[in-house]
Design a protein around this motif. Structure first.
Motif, PDB file in Angstrom:
ATOM      1  N   ALA A   1       0.832  -1.205   0.000  1.00 20.74           N
ATOM      2  CA  ALA A   1       0.000   0.000   0.000  1.00 20.74           C
ATOM      3  C   ALA A   1       0.867   1.256   0.000  1.00 20.74           C
ATOM      4  CB  ALA A   1      -0.922  -0.007   1.212  1.00 20.74           C
ATOM      5  N   VAL A   2       2.006   1.197   0.680  1.00 23.96           N
ATOM      6  CA  VAL A   2       2.923   2.337   0.694  1.00 23.96           C
ATOM      7  C   VAL A   2       3.492   2.576  -0.706  1.00 23.96           C
ATOM      8  CG1 VAL A   2       5.099   3.222   1.615  1.00 23.96           C
ATOM      9  CG2 VAL A   2       3.516   2.002   3.118  1.00 23.96           C
ATOM     10  N   ASP A   3       3.841   1.492  -1.408  1.00 18.64           N
ATOM     11  CA  ASP A   3       4.344   1.626  -2.782  1.00 18.64           C
ATOM     12  C   ASP A   3       3.298   2.286  -3.681  1.00 18.64           C
ATOM     13  OD1 ASP A   3       6.785   0.406  -2.212  1.00 18.64           O
ATOM     14  OD2 ASP A   3       5.974  -1.597  -2.548  1.00 18.64           O
ATOM     15  N   VAL A   4       2.055   1.842  -3.539  1.00 19.53           N
ATOM     16  CA  VAL A   4       0.976   2.397  -4.364  1.00 19.53           C
ATOM     17  C   VAL A   4       0.753   3.869  -4.031  1.00 19.53           C
ATOM     18  CG1 VAL A   4      -1.493   2.257  -4.896  1.00 19.53           C
ATOM     19  CG2 VAL A   4      -0.149   0.167  -4.683  1.00 19.53           C
ATOM     20  N   ALA A   5       0.862   4.216  -2.747  1.00 16.76           N
ATOM     21  CA  ALA A   5       0.721   5.622  -2.354  1.00 16.76           C
ATOM     22  C   ALA A   5       1.809   6.472  -3.002  1.00 16.76           C
ATOM     23  CB  ALA A   5       0.791   5.740  -0.838  1.00 16.76           C
ATOM     24  N   LYS A   6       3.015   5.936  -3.083  1.00 15.29           N
ATOM     25  CA  LYS A   6       4.106   6.653  -3.735  1.00 15.29           C
ATOM     26  C   LYS A   6       3.824   6.819  -5.233  1.00 15.29           C
ATOM     27  CE  LYS A   6       7.724   5.100  -0.538  1.00 15.29           C
ATOM     28  NZ  LYS A   6       8.985   4.324  -0.406  1.00 15.29           N
ATOM     29  N   ILE A   7       3.284   5.771  -5.852  1.00 15.60           N
ATOM     30  CA  ILE A   7       2.951   5.831  -7.278  1.00 15.60           C
ATOM     31  C   ILE A   7       1.895   6.910  -7.515  1.00 15.60           C
ATOM     32  CG2 ILE A   7       1.885   4.566  -9.182  1.00 15.60           C
ATOM     33  CD1 ILE A   7       3.173   2.019  -7.987  1.00 15.60           C
ATOM     34  N   VAL A   8       0.864   6.938  -6.657  1.00 19.04           N
ATOM     35  CA  VAL A   8      -0.196   7.944  -6.787  1.00 19.04           C
ATOM     36  C   VAL A   8       0.393   9.349  -6.646  1.00 19.04           C
ATOM     37  CG1 VAL A   8      -2.286   8.872  -5.725  1.00 19.04           C
ATOM     38  CG2 VAL A   8      -2.023   6.402  -6.004  1.00 19.04           C
ATOM     39  N   PHE A   9       1.300   9.520  -5.688  1.00 16.94           N
ATOM     40  CA  PHE A   9       1.926  10.832  -5.477  1.00 16.94           C
ATOM     41  C   PHE A   9       2.726  11.260  -6.702  1.00 16.94           C
ATOM     42  CE2 PHE A   9       5.885  13.042  -4.344  1.00 16.94           C
ATOM     43  CZ  PHE A   9       5.367  14.232  -3.860  1.00 16.94           C
ATOM     44  N   LEU A  10       3.568  10.354  -7.228  1.00 14.25           N
ATOM     45  CA  LEU A  10       4.419  10.707  -8.363  1.00 14.25           C
ATOM     46  C   LEU A  10       3.593  10.941  -9.630  1.00 14.25           C
ATOM     47  CD1 LEU A  10       7.322   8.210  -7.656  1.00 14.25           C
ATOM     48  CD2 LEU A  10       7.484  10.702  -7.609  1.00 14.25           C
ATOM     49  N   ALA A  11       2.539  10.139  -9.818  1.00 14.04           N
ATOM     50  CA  ALA A  11       1.663  10.352 -10.974  1.00 14.04           C
ATOM     51  C   ALA A  11       0.946  11.692 -10.852  1.00 14.04           C
ATOM     52  CB  ALA A  11       0.650   9.210 -11.083  1.00 14.04           C
ATOM     53  N   GLY A  12       0.514  12.023  -9.632  1.00  9.05           N
ATOM     54  CA  GLY A  12      -0.122  13.319  -9.413  1.00  9.05           C
ATOM     55  C   GLY A  12       0.839  14.470  -9.631  1.00  9.05           C
ATOM     56  N   LEU A  13       2.098  14.252  -9.249  1.00 12.13           N
ATOM     57  CA  LEU A  13       3.118  15.278  -9.473  1.00 12.13           C
ATOM     58  C   LEU A  13       3.305  15.540 -10.966  1.00 12.13           C
ATOM     59  CD1 LEU A  13       5.296  17.123  -8.240  1.00 12.13           C
ATOM     60  CD2 LEU A  13       6.883  15.179  -8.366  1.00 12.13           C
ATOM     61  N   THR A  14       3.319  14.467 -11.756  1.00 14.70           N
ATOM     62  CA  THR A  14       3.429  14.617 -13.208  1.00 14.70           C
ATOM     63  C   THR A  14       2.248  15.400 -13.760  1.00 14.70           C
ATOM     64  OG1 THR A  14       4.615  12.507 -13.345  1.00 14.70           O
ATOM     65  CG2 THR A  14       3.672  13.364 -15.386  1.00 14.70           C
ATOM     66  N   PHE A  15       1.055  15.072 -13.261  1.00  9.05           N
ATOM     67  CA  PHE A  15      -0.168  15.760 -13.696  1.00  9.05           C
ATOM     68  C   PHE A  15      -0.089  17.256 -13.409  1.00  9.05           C
ATOM     69  CE2 PHE A  15      -4.282  17.488 -12.311  1.00  9.05           C
ATOM     70  CZ  PHE A  15      -5.039  17.332 -13.463  1.00  9.05           C
ATOM     71  N   TRP A  16       0.317  17.606 -12.193  1.00  6.66           N
ATOM     72  CA  TRP A  16       0.337  19.019 -11.817  1.00  6.66           C
ATOM     73  C   TRP A  16       1.451  19.781 -12.511  1.00  6.66           C
ATOM     74  CZ3 TRP A  16      -3.402  21.713  -9.904  1.00  6.66           C
ATOM     75  CH2 TRP A  16      -4.410  21.079  -9.160  1.00  6.66           C
ATOM     76  N   LEU A  17       2.603  19.148 -12.691  1.00  7.74           N
ATOM     77  CA  LEU A  17       3.688  19.820 -13.410  1.00  7.74           C
ATOM     78  C   LEU A  17       3.273  20.120 -14.851  1.00  7.74           C
ATOM     79  CD1 LEU A  17       6.821  17.815 -12.168  1.00  7.74           C
ATOM     80  CD2 LEU A  17       6.219  20.182 -11.608  1.00  7.74           C
ATOM     81  N   GLY A  18       2.613  19.160 -15.487  1.00  5.51           N
ATOM     82  CA  GLY A  18       2.138  19.376 -16.854  1.00  5.51           C
ATOM     83  C   GLY A  18       1.076  20.447 -16.923  1.00  5.51           C
ATOM     84  N   ASN A  19       0.136  20.419 -15.958  1.00  9.75           N
ATOM     85  CA  ASN A  19      -0.921  21.427 -15.927  1.00  9.75           C
ATOM     86  C   ASN A  19      -0.362  22.824 -15.745  1.00  9.75           C
ATOM     87  OD1 ASN A  19      -4.042  20.693 -15.756  1.00  9.75           O
ATOM     88  ND2 ASN A  19      -2.900  18.925 -15.028  1.00  9.75           N
ATOM     89  N   LEU A  20       0.549  22.968 -14.800  1.00  6.02           N
ATOM     90  CA  LEU A  20       1.121  24.289 -14.533  1.00  6.02           C
ATOM     91  C   LEU A  20       1.921  24.792 -15.728  1.00  6.02           C
ATOM     92  CD1 LEU A  20       2.257  23.834 -10.821  1.00  6.02           C
ATOM     93  CD2 LEU A  20       0.289  25.119 -11.676  1.00  6.02           C
ATOM     94  N   ALA A  21       2.616  23.875 -16.416  1.00  9.10           N
ATOM     95  CA  ALA A  21       3.389  24.285 -17.590  1.00  9.10           C
ATOM     96  C   ALA A  21       2.465  24.766 -18.707  1.00  9.10           C
ATOM     97  CB  ALA A  21       4.249  23.122 -18.077  1.00  9.10           C
ATOM     98  N   VAL A  22       1.415  23.984 -18.995  1.00 10.12           N
ATOM     99  CA  VAL A  22       0.470  24.362 -20.057  1.00 10.12           C
ATOM    100  C   VAL A  22      -0.247  25.653 -19.700  1.00 10.12           C
ATOM    101  CG1 VAL A  22      -1.659  23.700 -21.239  1.00 10.12           C
ATOM    102  CG2 VAL A  22       0.143  22.006 -20.886  1.00 10.12           C
ATOM    103  N   LEU A  23      -0.714  25.736 -18.453  1.00  5.35           N
ATOM    104  CA  LEU A  23      -1.450  26.921 -18.030  1.00  5.35           C
ATOM    105  C   LEU A  23      -0.550  28.149 -18.037  1.00  5.35           C
ATOM    106  CD1 LEU A  23      -4.406  27.162 -17.226  1.00  5.35           C
ATOM    107  CD2 LEU A  23      -3.714  27.065 -14.835  1.00  5.35           C
ATOM    108  N   GLY A  24       0.682  28.000 -17.538  1.00 13.67           N
ATOM    109  CA  GLY A  24       1.597  29.132 -17.502  1.00 13.67           C
ATOM    110  C   GLY A  24       1.928  29.646 -18.888  1.00 13.67           C
ATOM    111  N   MET A  25       2.287  28.742 -19.794  1.00 12.60           N
ATOM    112  CA  MET A  25       2.633  29.162 -21.152  1.00 12.60           C
ATOM    113  C   MET A  25       1.418  29.712 -21.886  1.00 12.60           C
ATOM    114  SD  MET A  25       5.385  26.271 -22.426  1.00 12.60           S
ATOM    115  CE  MET A  25       4.283  24.886 -22.126  1.00 12.60           C
TER     116      MET A  25
END
Length: 349
Positions: free
Chosen positions: A132-156
């Motif tokens: 469950a801890v591994d899956v929580a880490k996966i969810v966090f990193l996937a969410g990080l990718t989502f937010w980094l992409g969103n902020l980049a698209v929105l910013g540009m």
């Protein structure tokens, strides 16, 4: 100063103040969206909306569907990247793809995607001995990718066309452009920060080593491509008059998506729609609503049904294999019965 920030964060966490503020913010976003949606939809002609849906060119629907397929294909790399970041390179891409597609498509429709998506991921990844801890880490990193992409698209996007964001937040374009530069500067600062030396967040078993500079750039690219295909799918279905360019639609779409995500409502229902109608109010509202309904079918409903069927099929296969293994385990081992007969029973007495 850092100690003061740490103490403040600890106090807020212990008192659950951030959680309460998050709930209040979600309620406020949903309430405002419902009020705006009511005023936008009260004059909608349902017959016209259905007429526009029926008259939509099949070519555009196919192109939009292909863009949605490309977006979900890109989503699979969220998990592929996250699983390898935590050091589990033995998990094949097909498992990453199944976990990402099903968790996101179900999470999009059910709402609270962090929890629903996490539950789906755990069901799939636990078969590969991920905890469950591994899956929580996966969810966090996937969410990080989502937010980094969103902020980049929105910013540009906002830096290039701040008027598109102003249509939603009612903030002057000049202020939106400054905010966009701040977001982009923050992204650059984050990339430099993780590039300088290894960084981690969390404590003990929950500690996650953040991707370094080059991998963070890869995260941002994955997020940008995903959102680009999503915006393109929406762009194919919006009215072609007046001639609104792709960047405008993309900025409004990403802004509406983030507001829907922040509301935690299933599929951003109500919030996403209100933001789209307000941000693209220069378009015929009935025709725009028709395009948005088609988009929901292609991006939300169709993948949801496919995911349910995939998970059902997987559970049937897993169940059949478990039953077969149990039958094999219950069968007497060769030679055991003959040995008992040879020694006159169990040997008792």
């Amino acid at each position: 100063m850092l100690e003061a920030i740490r103490r403040t964060a600890t106090f807020l966490r212990e008192k659950q103040i951030l959680h309460k503020l998050g709930v209040l913010a979600s309620i406020a976003v949903i309430g405002i969206a419902c009020w705006m949606l009511y005023h936008k939809l009260r004059n909608v002609d349902t017959a016209r909306v259905l007429k526009f849906i029926a008259e939509t060119e099949p070519r555009l629907i196919v192109l939009s569907a292909l863009s949605v397929a490309a977006a979900y294909f890109t989503l699979t790399f969220y998990d592929w990247f996250a699983v390898r970041t935590i050091g589990r390179r033995d998990v094949p891409y097909r498992i990453n793809a199944l976990a990402a597609f099903t968790s996101y498509s179900i999470g999009h429709n059910v709402g609270a995607s962090v929890f629903t998506g996490g539950a789906v991921r755990y069901r799939i990844y636990s078969a590969w001995n991920l905890s469950a801890v591994d899956v929580a880490k996966i969810v966090f990193l996937a969410g990080l990718t989502f937010w980094l992409g969103n902020l980049a698209v929105l910013g540009m996007g906002i830096a290039y066309h701040p008027e598109a964001a102003s249509a939603i937040n009612q903030v002057p374009p000049a202020v939106n452009r400054v905010l966009a530069y701040v977001v982009l500067a923050g992204l650059v600062g984050y990339v430099i920060w993780v590039w300088m030396k290894p960084r981690s967040v969390g404590r003990g078993p929950w500690s996650v080593v953040l991707p370094g500079g080059p991998l963070t750039l890869l995260q941002i690219v994955i997020g940008i491509v995903d959102l680009g295909f999503c915006a393109l799918a929406m762009y194919m279905l919006v009215p072609n008059t007046p001639g609104v360019d792709f960047v405008t639609v993309a900025v409004v779409f990403v802004s509406a998506t983030l507001l829907g995500f922040a509301s935690h409502s299933p599929g951003g229902l109500g919030v996403f729609d209100a933001a789209m109608l307000v941000g693209l109010e220069m378009m015929d509202q009935d025709q725009l609503l028709a395009g948005m309904l088609l988009f929901r079918v292609l991006y939300y409903l169709a993948p949801f049904f496919i995911s349910v069927m995939l998970l059902t099929f997987r559970e049937l296969i897993v169940g059949a294999r478990s039953k077969k293994l149990q039958q094999i385990a219950d069968e007497p081992q060769p030679g055991v019965g003959q040995s008992l007969k040879k020694h006159g029973g169990s040997g008792a007495g």
